[in-house]
Design an enzyme around this catalytic site. Structure first.
Site, PDB file in Angstrom:
ATOM      1  N   GLY A 155      -1.222   1.300   9.389  1.00  0.00           N
ATOM      2  CA  GLY A 155      -0.588   0.953  10.665  1.00  0.00           C
ATOM      3  C   GLY A 155      -1.515   0.639  11.814  1.00  0.00           C
ATOM      4  N   MET A 183      -8.621   8.704  -0.234  1.00  0.00           N
ATOM      5  CA  MET A 183      -9.494   9.070   0.905  1.00  0.00           C
ATOM      6  C   MET A 183      -9.938  10.515   0.765  1.00  0.00           C
ATOM      7  SD  MET A 183      -7.179   7.538   3.963  1.00  0.00           S
ATOM      8  CE  MET A 183      -6.577   5.848   3.937  1.00  0.00           C
ATOM      9  N   ASP A 194      -7.399  -6.053   3.595  1.00  0.00           N
ATOM     10  CA  ASP A 194      -6.784  -4.728   3.658  1.00  0.00           C
ATOM     11  C   ASP A 194      -6.793  -4.181   5.081  1.00  0.00           C
ATOM     12  OD1 ASP A 194      -5.687  -2.302   3.042  1.00  0.00           O
ATOM     13  OD2 ASP A 194      -7.438  -1.541   1.955  1.00  0.00           O
ATOM     14  N   SER A 250       0.838  -1.200   0.000  1.00  0.00           N
ATOM     15  CA  SER A 250       0.000   0.000   0.000  1.00  0.00           C
ATOM     16  C   SER A 250       0.876   1.254   0.000  1.00  0.00           C
ATOM     17  CB  SER A 250      -0.916   0.009   1.227  1.00  0.00           C
ATOM     18  OG  SER A 250      -1.611   1.235   1.248  1.00  0.00           O
ATOM     19  N   ASP A 287      -4.595   3.987  -2.100  1.00  0.00           N
ATOM     20  CA  ASP A 287      -5.713   4.387  -1.240  1.00  0.00           C
ATOM     21  C   ASP A 287      -6.114   5.836  -1.489  1.00  0.00           C
ATOM     22  OD1 ASP A 287      -6.163   2.034   0.408  1.00  0.00           O
ATOM     23  OD2 ASP A 287      -4.169   2.425   1.247  1.00  0.00           O
ATOM     24  N   HIS A 326      -8.251   1.789  -4.419  1.00  0.00           N
ATOM     25  CA  HIS A 326      -9.258   1.594  -3.372  1.00  0.00           C
ATOM     26  C   HIS A 326      -9.874   2.961  -3.050  1.00  0.00           C
ATOM     27  CE1 HIS A 326      -9.868   0.420   1.165  1.00  0.00           C
ATOM     28  NE2 HIS A 326     -11.011   0.616   0.539  1.00  0.00           N
ATOM     29  N   HIS A 366      -1.158  -1.090  -4.318  1.00  0.00           N
ATOM     30  CA  HIS A 366      -2.454  -0.744  -3.715  1.00  0.00           C
ATOM     31  C   HIS A 366      -2.451   0.757  -3.458  1.00  0.00           C
ATOM     32  CE1 HIS A 366      -6.177  -1.557  -1.506  1.00  0.00           C
ATOM     33  NE2 HIS A 366      -5.761  -0.662  -0.612  1.00  0.00           N
ATOM     34  N   MET A 374     -12.003   5.237  -1.027  1.00  0.00           N
ATOM     35  CA  MET A 374     -12.697   5.491   0.242  1.00  0.00           C
ATOM     36  C   MET A 374     -13.298   6.876   0.144  1.00  0.00           C
ATOM     37  SD  MET A 374      -9.824   3.769   2.651  1.00  0.00           S
ATOM     38  CE  MET A 374      -8.636   3.808   1.314  1.00  0.00           C
ATOM     39  N   MET A 403     -12.215  -5.126   4.637  1.00  0.00           N
ATOM     40  CA  MET A 403     -11.426  -4.231   5.490  1.00  0.00           C
ATOM     41  C   MET A 403     -11.213  -4.932   6.828  1.00  0.00           C
ATOM     42  SD  MET A 403     -10.700  -1.695   3.636  1.00  0.00           S
ATOM     43  CE  MET A 403      -9.692  -1.023   4.949  1.00  0.00           C
TER      44      MET A 403
HETATM   45  C1  DX5 Z   1      -6.634   1.750   5.267  1.00  0.00           C
HETATM   46  C2  DX5 Z   1      -6.155   1.509   3.872  1.00  0.00           C
HETATM   47  C3  DX5 Z   1      -5.123   0.450   3.794  1.00  0.00           C
HETATM   48  C4  DX5 Z   1      -3.838   0.803   4.485  1.00  0.00           C
HETATM   49  C5  DX5 Z   1      -3.208  -0.478   4.960  1.00  0.00           C
HETATM   50  O1  DX5 Z   1      -7.740   2.576   5.225  1.00  0.00           O
HETATM   51  O2  DX5 Z   1      -7.230   1.097   3.036  1.00  0.00           O
HETATM   52  O3  DX5 Z   1      -4.864   0.072   2.447  1.00  0.00           O
HETATM   53  O4  DX5 Z   1      -2.933   1.492   3.663  1.00  0.00           O
HETATM   54  O5  DX5 Z   1      -2.108  -0.172   5.740  1.00  0.00           O
HETATM   55  P1  DX5 Z   1      -1.531  -1.193   6.803  1.00  0.00           P
HETATM   56  O6  DX5 Z   1      -1.112  -2.418   6.053  1.00  0.00           O
HETATM   57  O7  DX5 Z   1      -0.370  -0.454   7.398  1.00  0.00           O
HETATM   58  O8  DX5 Z   1      -2.596  -1.489   7.802  1.00  0.00           O
HETATM   59 ZN    ZN Z   2      -6.769   0.193   1.031  1.00  0.00          ZN
END
Ligand code: DX5
Ligand code: ZN
Length: 216
Positions: free
Chosen positions: A145, A37, A175, A8, A35, A66, A33, A68, A137
Site C-alpha cells: 500500500g 520478510m 513490485d 500479492s 512476500d 520474493h 506473489h 526480503m 522495487m
Molecule cells: C513490498 C512487497 C510488495 C507488496 C506490494 O515490500 O514486496 O510485493 O506486497 O503491495 P502493493 O501493491 O500494495 O504496493
Molecule cells: Zn514483493
C-alpha cells in the site's frame, strides 16, 4: 507473450486465506506473489513456512516467492520444497549473488534478483543472462500500500535495453504501488510482470480489477 499479473498475498485476508487463494485461482491472474520478510533486511515481518504451506495447499497457479531476508541461501532449498516456482533474492542481501542464483536454479526453481529503489540497474550487467527475472522495487520493500516511486520508469527502460543488448530472457517485474494510473506506462516501458497487492485486494470488484490489469 502477454504480460503476467501477480496479486500479492501480503494484502490478502489472513483470517480467510483459503478464500483469497481461491479468488486468485479463479481470476485472470497468472501467479501468486508471496512476500517473505524477516524484520532484518526490511523493517517488517510477514510470514514463514507454515503460512506458505497453507498457500501451497490451495494455490493452483505458480508461486512467485520474493525473499526480503538476509542470508537467503540458508532457506532456498526449503522454499523450493514449499512449491516456489520463482525464487527472488535481493541484490543488496547477497554477498555472492552468482552463487545464490546457481543454488536456486539447482532446486528446479527459476532464479530472480530484486533491486531496491536506490540500486542502479547497471549493477546487473554481469548477471543478467543468468537470471530468469529481475524484480524492480518501485517502493521501499517492507509494506504493501505504499506510493509508487516515479524514477522506476527510467529503470525499466534502462533494464529493457540491457536485456535486449545481452540477449537475456529475464522478465522485468515491477513490485510496489502498481495502480490503474501507472500500469500501462510500465508495460510500455518494457515491464513483463505486474505485482499488485492493495490495488487488487482492496478493489470493489477484484475479478474485474485483475482483468483490467491484464489489458494493455
Ligand atoms: C513490498 C512487497 C510488495 C507488496 C506490494 O515490500 O514486496 O510485493 O506486497 O503491495 P502493493 O501493491 O500494495 O504496493
Ligand atoms: Zn514483493
Amino acid at each position: 507473450m502477454s504480460h503476467i499479473v501477480a496479486p500479492s498475498i501480503l494484502s490478502a485476508d489472513f483470517g480467510n486465506l483459503q478464500a483469497d487463494c481461491e479468488f486468485v485461482n479463479a481470476s485472470a491472474a497468472d501467479w501468486f506473489h508471496v512476500d517473505i520478510m524477516d524484520g532484518v533486511f526490511v523493517p517488517n515481518i510477514s510470514f514463514g513456512f507454515p503460512v506458505l504451506k497453507a498457500i501451497q495447499k490451495h494455490a493452483t497457479k505458480p508461486l512467485d516467492v520474493h525473499l526480503m531476508i538476509v542470508e537467503p541461501d540458508k532457506f532456498v532449498q526449503q522454499f523450493a520444497q514449499h512449491g516456489a516456482s520463482v525464487i527472488t533474492v535481493h541484490y543488496e542481501a547477497c554477498q555472492h549473488l552468482h552463487r545464490s542464483i546457481q543454488l536456486i536454479r539447482s532446486t528446479g526453481a527459476k532464479p530472480g534478483v530484486a533491486l531496491n529503489p536506490h540500486t542502479p540497474v547497471h549493477l546487473l550487467t554481469d548477471i543478467i543472462t543468468d537470471v530468469d527475472l529481475v524484480c524492480l522495487m518501485s517502493v521501499n520493500p517492507g509494506f504493501g500500500g505504499q506510493q509508487f516511486i516515479e524514477n522506476t520508469y527510467q529503470k525499466v527502460t534502462t533494464l529493457k535495453e540491457m536485456i535486449v543488448r545481452k540477449s537475456s530472457a529475464a522478465l522485468i517485474e515491477i513490485d510496489g504501488g502498481v495502480t490503474l494510473d501507472n500500469y500501462q506506462k510500465l508495460l510500455q516501458c518494457g515491464a513483463d510482470v505486474l505485482v499488485a497487492g492493495n490495488t487488487v485486494f482492496n478493489a470493489a470488484n477484484r475479478f474485474e480489477m485483475v482483468k483490467t490489469l491484464k489489458q494493455n
